[in-house]
Structures are given as structure tokens and as C-alpha cells.
Design a protein around this motif. Sequence first.
Motif, PDB file in Angstrom:
ATOM      1  N   VAL A 502       0.857  -1.177   0.000  1.00  0.00           N
ATOM      2  CA  VAL A 502       0.000   0.000   0.000  1.00  0.00           C
ATOM      3  C   VAL A 502       0.899   1.234   0.000  1.00  0.00           C
ATOM      4  O   VAL A 502       1.756   1.377   0.873  1.00  0.00           O
ATOM      5  N   VAL A 503       0.753   2.096  -0.993  1.00  0.00           N
ATOM      6  CA  VAL A 503       1.466   3.374  -0.995  1.00  0.00           C
ATOM      7  C   VAL A 503       0.550   4.412  -0.363  1.00  0.00           C
ATOM      8  O   VAL A 503      -0.567   4.660  -0.844  1.00  0.00           O
ATOM      9  N   TYR A 504       1.023   4.998   0.728  1.00  0.00           N
ATOM     10  CA  TYR A 504       0.209   5.967   1.461  1.00  0.00           C
ATOM     11  C   TYR A 504       0.204   7.306   0.723  1.00  0.00           C
ATOM     12  O   TYR A 504       1.265   7.897   0.495  1.00  0.00           O
ATOM     13  N   PRO A 505      -0.983   7.800   0.358  1.00  0.00           N
ATOM     14  CA  PRO A 505      -1.064   9.062  -0.396  1.00  0.00           C
ATOM     15  C   PRO A 505      -1.056  10.270   0.544  1.00  0.00           C
ATOM     16  O   PRO A 505      -2.113  10.801   0.915  1.00  0.00           O
ATOM     17  N   ASP A 506       0.135  10.691   0.945  1.00  0.00           N
ATOM     18  CA  ASP A 506       0.205  11.832   1.858  1.00  0.00           C
ATOM     19  C   ASP A 506      -0.351  13.072   1.179  1.00  0.00           C
ATOM     20  O   ASP A 506      -0.548  13.121  -0.038  1.00  0.00           O
ATOM     21  N   LEU A 507      -0.590  14.086   1.963  1.00  0.00           N
ATOM     22  CA  LEU A 507      -1.324  15.264   1.522  1.00  0.00           C
ATOM     23  C   LEU A 507      -0.700  15.908   0.282  1.00  0.00           C
ATOM     24  O   LEU A 507      -1.378  16.186  -0.710  1.00  0.00           O
ATOM     25  N   VAL A 573       3.125  -1.163   4.164  1.00  0.00           N
ATOM     26  CA  VAL A 573       2.756   0.230   3.919  1.00  0.00           C
ATOM     27  C   VAL A 573       4.013   1.019   3.592  1.00  0.00           C
ATOM     28  O   VAL A 573       4.976   1.024   4.372  1.00  0.00           O
ATOM     29  N   VAL A 574       4.028   1.671   2.452  1.00  0.00           N
ATOM     30  CA  VAL A 574       5.160   2.490   2.026  1.00  0.00           C
ATOM     31  C   VAL A 574       4.737   3.952   2.028  1.00  0.00           C
ATOM     32  O   VAL A 574       3.705   4.308   1.449  1.00  0.00           O
ATOM     33  N   VAL A 575       5.519   4.786   2.708  1.00  0.00           N
ATOM     34  CA  VAL A 575       5.205   6.209   2.849  1.00  0.00           C
ATOM     35  C   VAL A 575       6.315   7.025   2.202  1.00  0.00           C
ATOM     36  O   VAL A 575       7.507   6.763   2.425  1.00  0.00           O
ATOM     37  N   ILE A 576       5.942   8.016   1.427  1.00  0.00           N
ATOM     38  CA  ILE A 576       6.920   8.822   0.695  1.00  0.00           C
ATOM     39  C   ILE A 576       7.431   9.980   1.540  1.00  0.00           C
ATOM     40  O   ILE A 576       8.625  10.280   1.540  1.00  0.00           O
TER      41      ILE A 576
END
Length: 741
Positions: A502-507, A573-576
Motif C-alpha cells: 500500500v502506498v500511502y497518499p500523503d497530503l 505500507v510504504v510512505v513517501i
Amino acid sequence: MTDTDYERLMRTEGAAVRQNTTAFNEGRYESVAKLADYEELRAQARAIKEDAIERLPELIDALREAVEANGGTVYVAEDASDANEYIREVVRECDAERVVKSKSMTTEEIEVNEALEHDDVDVVETDLGEWVLQVADESPSHIVAPAIHKSREDIAHLLNERFDPDPPLETAEELTTFARDHLGQQIADADVGMTGANFITADSGTIALVTSEGNARKVVASTETHIAVAGVEKVVPSVSDLVPFVELIGRSGTGQDITSYVSLLTPPVAGPVVDLDGQTPLSEQNSDRDFHLVLLDNGRLSMREDDQMRETLYCIRCSACSNSCANFQSVGGHAFGGETYSGGIATGWEAGVEGLDVADEFNDLCTGCSRCVDACPVKIDIPWINTVIRDRINRGTDPGRFDPLVDGLTPDEETEGSPPLDKRFFGKFETIAKLGSLTAPLSNWLADLGPSRTLMERLLGIDRRRELPTFRRETFRKWADRRPESRPVAGRVDDPIDREVVVYPDLYTNHVLTDRGRATVRTLEALGCDVLVPEVRSSGRAPLSQGMIRTASDHAKSVVETLSEYVDGGYDVVVIEPSDVAMIDREYERLIDDGKRTDHEAVAANTYEVFEYLYGLVEQEDADTGVLRGPDDPHPGVVYHSHCQQRTLGLEAHTVTVLETLGYDVTTSDIECCGMAGSFGYKTDYYEISMDVGDQLRRQLEGPDNSDRIPVASGTSCLEQIDALIAKEPTHPVELVSPDR
């Protein structure tokens, strides 16, 4: 303070503060590296302070018994006025004309000098820095090095003007020799000696003084009456508990392996009063000493009962939080501080002993970067304390007359009071971003019009010199939803990796910097991962940065609830955005209640910064790096600036390793902060500080070693700031390696 005040301080004091704090930091890095058990010592120190504050009333009782058994007196003062009245009475009973003092922030807090001078008592500071400030009639700007804002030339000019020595003083040696001789005579003629205390042991009444000068010993040894003034939080159970603190305090504050003087005094000190002039034989000198320990409450016991403020009392006044803070390095403690205390921990101290109104004056200078947490020898979560204080200040603020202009931006969760308008705007940026993308490109055009910028600057404090974010009509989420179901899988050389991500769609990735989101998806898919981009709320970083804790907590619970379903299903979970990684890893523990703690722990354990995850695929799972994009030139150069919270989480090296594996020649920036810090850099009040901090990075990026390299940064704020600082456009590292760029 106003923008003009900050500019003045940066101009007059900034260079000296930055030079000295930088030296302290470099010394700390070097000294701490020598300690194989550094983290163990930190854990021990914190455990001792936790225990001491928990048992504080009984330790004070034990300390009183020990001191009285030694022949001394203990007085617990309710507040500054109470402490000063007791001290004045002791000095009057001694018929003292002069009191000599060693360095003590607690006596600064109660303003004892002014109280004694009201009685026509001559009070002399004997610490070199404190004495210089006494001569200059200035307040300290640093907890450990009070005159850190003054250069050698400043001090020489001051002393030459005040004392007119012949020949004039110039070198550091001449200045210190003059001060030593002058203060030595002042000490010799004194009637009462006053010290603070770094620590006091309840078992024996022993006072530990950790100093860089010998003045404290002289103050005690040469006077018949010794008054020690210390906050109640300085009490620890036993002498053996001093070990980790002695190891840590000098290293943390000034980068010394150990300070020049570690004095353990169990007053009244046995032996005769020392005659510094050497005129009286030792056998004839007075040995009838008098000792008074003044323990100061002044709000501390209330702080002890406050679950959110108690950590402040663990502070050992080392100043590592000040030294490690980029904003402090620019403006110093005369801006980043209150009535007495300065730096990151000052918000807690000033709110506790002076009140929220004092803390409000400088609280926003803390940007929550978290570098001070790793620097603090007792692991105090200083950004959290600052956020709690910000939240309490917000709830005591009148919403104001412009509420209709931000209708709907006041969060339902913030029911007690309302944050100021600018904080509500930045704290509810998720709402702004959704509206901006929905109406783009019209929203971008309207926002950038002159009248709009004027209105935003007047009402929201958004500096017109800042380029505004450009909202994308097609969000990262929309792009992900419209993609075809079948996607290429390259995987390892021998067989597919077949991981679900899951790629977390940050703001910002979702609404502004969508290219880095697309690059992340393509990169992960090229390495054999099945990728989803779910509908999920923003992390809560925006409201948390504004002190809107209830709103941030609401975001955190929603994010954990959504992501836990995927984690339970076997997804990583992958966060950019590094600040969002830090939110999930660190801040959510504070924001998630016990009922959801297990879900949070599972999500945090399976959440990775994007290059941390790529590193795992490349180094540990033997992914085929040939599917990724390497450099276009035979000898490419990249200069990489990592995000503050990426560094505090220990994630910087992953990006460097992956880029080097792909053939990039990487140099890393040793500048710890770009100065943007999210909304901080947008605000007119802090624009000049932001750019002053950023100037350090600009000089490095434009320097001869880096000017031809590609500027690369991981954080949203870093990318924005670098784009404002230099002509060359920066890029996120995932956009360099994406197979389709």
C-alpha cells in the motif's frame, strides 16, 4: 517578536550564536561517538529521573533529614517571592555587604540579584559569561553558555569601555586573565557565597556542581555562609545515581568528555574558610560554616502532577536542545526563550513557572523537527511538550472577528476554544488541498493574484515572497484508480518478489507533488510488487504542527483504522513523506488511545519510508536493479539533503545506498535543516528566519563541490525550500530511479 526584531537579532547576535552552537554540536558528535554505552547511559539517566520525580515528596523529606544531620538547613520555597524573602533574611543575619555567585539558572528564575540589590547588597556573578552579561546589563541567551551571543571582539569592547585597562584587552587570554584577577578579589572580599546545583542526592545531602570554571569551588570555600538554590526537580536518590549524568551532561551540552570541574559537596563543608589572599594562617581561619539549601517549587510540583508536562522536570539543563535547533542557531535565546529559559525545553519551563502567556511569545519557533529528542541525554520528547503547550494556548485564544472567512475550517474536535485563524488554515490544509484540486487550475490562478496574496498575508500571515503550492486537478489517488488492472512485474533475477504494498497518499503527494507518487508506484511495480493506493485521510501532521491535538488524534485514528485492514491482509505500507513516517512511528503512540494501541503497533511495524523499503528489496531480497533507472551521464553527481525526521529515524543511509547501487555518485549535505519546516517557512513572522537557516544549505549546494550535481531531497518542505534557494530545480530521489521518468 516581529519580523524586524528577528532580523535585528540575526544581524547582531546570530553569527556568534551559530558559530558557538555549531562547535558544541561538533564536539557532541565526537564525544558521544566514543561512548560504546551511550544509549544505555541515556536509558539509565531517564530511569533515574522518572523514579526521582515519581518519589519526589519522599526524597525531599529524606534530603531534609540528611542536610539537617550535617548541620545545614533546608527551606522549600513555594515561589520566587518566598525564596527571595528567605535568602534576603539569611543575608541580613550575616550582615553581608557582598554576595558572590556561581552560575545558576534557578537564581535567574527568581531574580535574586534584584531582590538583594534592593537591600543594597553588592551581588557579583563569578561565572565568566554571567559576569560579562552583568557588566553589559543583559540577560543570558543560553542555558549553559549565557554569553554565547557575544564574540570575543564584543567582550573586549565591553570590558575596555567599562574598566579602561592599560593596555586595552584584546586576546582571549587577556580577557580571561583580567576577569580572573578582578573576580578573584571580589570573591576574597565576599561575605556570602551562592551556588545552584546540578543535582542533589537525597541520601547524603551531597550537591553536585558540574562546571567549566573553578569559581563555584572558590565561592563555597572562601565564604562562611553558603546558600544553594535549586529547583526541587534536581533531587535524585543517591550519590551512585550521579554516574550517568556526569558522563552525559558535558558531552550533551558543550561536547566535552567531562567538564573541567565536577565538585561533590556535602555541606557544611568540613574545614576552615579559605583565605584567598593567604594572609591568615590555616589554623586561625574560621571553620564555623553555615549552609542553607533553598529548594524551589515555583510551579514544579504542579508540573509533576501534569501527565503532559512532567517530562520537563527530567531536564538536566544541558542545552543540547538549543544547540541542535536550527532556529535557535539563527536567533539565539533572546528570541527563542522566555523570562529565564531558552531553547526547545524552554516552552515547558516557562509555561510551568511563568505561564502560558510567556511561553506563547516564542513557542512557534519550535517546528517539531525532533532533532532535539535524539540529542537530549534523558530522551525528553520536547516537540510533544511544545505541541501540548501550543494546544493549550490555542484553546485559550479568542477565535476573533474573521471566523466567517474560514467557515468550516474550525475542526469539530477542537471544542474548547478555537485556534487562531492562521493555525486553523494550516491545520486544516487537507480541506484546502481537496478544494484546490477540485477547482484547479482556477484555484491556483486565483490564489496567485495580487489581491489574493495581500489578503492571505494580512489575514493568514502567508508571506507573499513564498511561491504557493500548485494543486493538481488529477490527484495521485485519481491517477491510481484509473490505471489498468494488469501491471508489469519484473521481480528478482530468479523468481518474482510478489509482495503486496500500500502506498500511502500523503497530503502533498496526493494533491501537489503527484509525480513522486507515480514514480513510487512504477518503481515498486518494476521490482515485482503489487501496489494499491487507498483512500485514506492525511496523517494529521498539519494539525499537529499547529497544536491542534484533537484534530490530529482524529486523523491518526482514521489512518490506523484504514491501514490496519491492509496490514492484517498481508500488505506492507510504504510512505513517501518522511514527516508522515515519523507521525506513524512516533507521534501516533501519543495520539492513539489504548483501545487502538494494538492496531497502531501493527501498522507502525509494517510501515516503511520509500527508500527504506527499496533498500530492503534491493539488498535483502535481491531485486533486479536493472529494471530501475540509473544515471544518464557516465559520471553523474547527486547532492542529497535528507529530511530532519528522516535523520532522527535513522533512514538517511537507505537512500544513499540505493542511489549508489544504481551508479549515482552521491555526496550528502551535512546541513541538518533546510529551514522551511512545513508551514513555518510560509509565515511572514518567520520568513526571514527560515531563509537565514536555509542560507547555510544554499551555500553548500552552490559550493564548488556541488554546483554541478543534481540537488535531491526527500521531504516536501526541503524540496520547496531548495527550489526557493537555488536556480537548479531539485527532485525527489524516487523520481531519479523510476523506470519511467
